[in-house]
Design a protein around this motif. Sequence first.
Motif, PDB file in Angstrom:
ATOM      1  N   UNK A  66       0.708  -1.125   0.068  1.00  0.00           N
ATOM      2  CA  UNK A  66      -0.049   0.006  -0.054  1.00  0.00           C
ATOM      3  C   UNK A  66       0.746   1.184   0.061  1.00  0.00           C
ATOM      4  N   UNK A  67       1.863   1.107   0.175  1.00  0.00           N
ATOM      5  CA  UNK A  67       2.999   2.243   0.344  1.00  0.00           C
ATOM      6  C   UNK A  67       3.852   2.624  -1.056  1.00  0.00           C
ATOM      7  N   UNK A  68       3.437   1.837  -2.022  1.00  0.00           N
ATOM      8  CA  UNK A  68       4.209   1.956  -3.413  1.00  0.00           C
ATOM      9  C   UNK A  68       4.180   3.501  -3.820  1.00  0.00           C
ATOM     10  N   UNK A  69       3.202   4.290  -4.029  1.00  0.00           N
ATOM     11  CA  UNK A  69       3.169   5.440  -4.540  1.00  0.00           C
ATOM     12  C   UNK A  69       2.393   6.369  -3.565  1.00  0.00           C
ATOM     13  N   UNK A  70       2.681   6.258  -2.419  1.00  0.00           N
ATOM     14  CA  UNK A  70       1.880   7.151  -1.437  1.00  0.00           C
ATOM     15  C   UNK A  70       2.540   8.792  -1.407  1.00  0.00           C
ATOM     16  N   UNK A  71       1.558   9.404  -1.637  1.00  0.00           N
ATOM     17  CA  UNK A  71       1.923  11.136  -1.435  1.00  0.00           C
ATOM     18  C   UNK A  71       2.005  11.217   0.047  1.00  0.00           C
ATOM     19  N   UNK A  77       8.022  11.997   4.750  1.00  0.00           N
ATOM     20  CA  UNK A  77       9.423  11.987   4.606  1.00  0.00           C
ATOM     21  C   UNK A  77      10.080  13.282   4.650  1.00  0.00           C
ATOM     22  N   UNK A  78       9.329  14.039   4.037  1.00  0.00           N
ATOM     23  CA  UNK A  78      10.013  15.528   3.685  1.00  0.00           C
ATOM     24  C   UNK A  78       9.695  16.462   5.051  1.00  0.00           C
ATOM     25  N   UNK A  79       8.741  15.934   5.655  1.00  0.00           N
ATOM     26  CA  UNK A  79       8.580  16.858   7.117  1.00  0.00           C
ATOM     27  C   UNK A  79       9.716  16.153   8.106  1.00  0.00           C
ATOM     28  N   UNK A  80      10.125  15.018   8.274  1.00  0.00           N
ATOM     29  CA  UNK A  80      10.846  14.246   8.986  1.00  0.00           C
ATOM     30  C   UNK A  80      12.333  14.696   8.651  1.00  0.00           C
ATOM     31  N   UNK A  81      12.670  14.859   7.282  1.00  0.00           N
ATOM     32  CA  UNK A  81      13.953  15.314   7.053  1.00  0.00           C
ATOM     33  C   UNK A  81      14.242  16.849   7.336  1.00  0.00           C
TER      34      UNK A  81
END
Length: 117
Positions: A66-71, A77-81
Motif C-alpha cells: 500500500x506504500x508504493x506510490x503514497x503521497x 518523509x519530507x517533514x521528517x527530513x
Amino acid sequence: MRDSAKIRFARQLRREMTPAERYLWTRLRRRQLSGCRFRRQHPLGPYIADFACVEKRLVIEIDGSQHGESGIDARRDAWLRQQGFKVIHCWNHDVLARVDQVLASIAEVLAIPHSDG
C-alpha cells in the motif's frame, strides 16, 4: 490530531503491529542494534513513525504494497527530513525474509555521524 488522540492511536498501533514490525522490533528493542535505543510507533510532530531512534535522528518505516506510490509517505518523509531525521524504508518481505541484511543496512546508517545542523 490532538496530542492525546495521537498518543492513544500510537498505543493502538503498538498493540496491532504487523508481523514484519513485530519481527523487526524483537531485533531492535533493548539496544540490540549498535547500542541504540529505538521506540516503536513513536509520535513525531503530526506523524507516527514505525520505529525511531531519536538520539541518532533515524526513522525506520516498514512498508507493504500500500506504500508504493503514497503521497502521504512523501510528505511525511519530507517533514521528517526538515526536522533533521534520516528516513529508511524497508519492505515487509525483506524484514521477514532477510532481516540480517535489513539490520546491516540500518547499522550502516547508524554509524554515520549525525549533524545537528
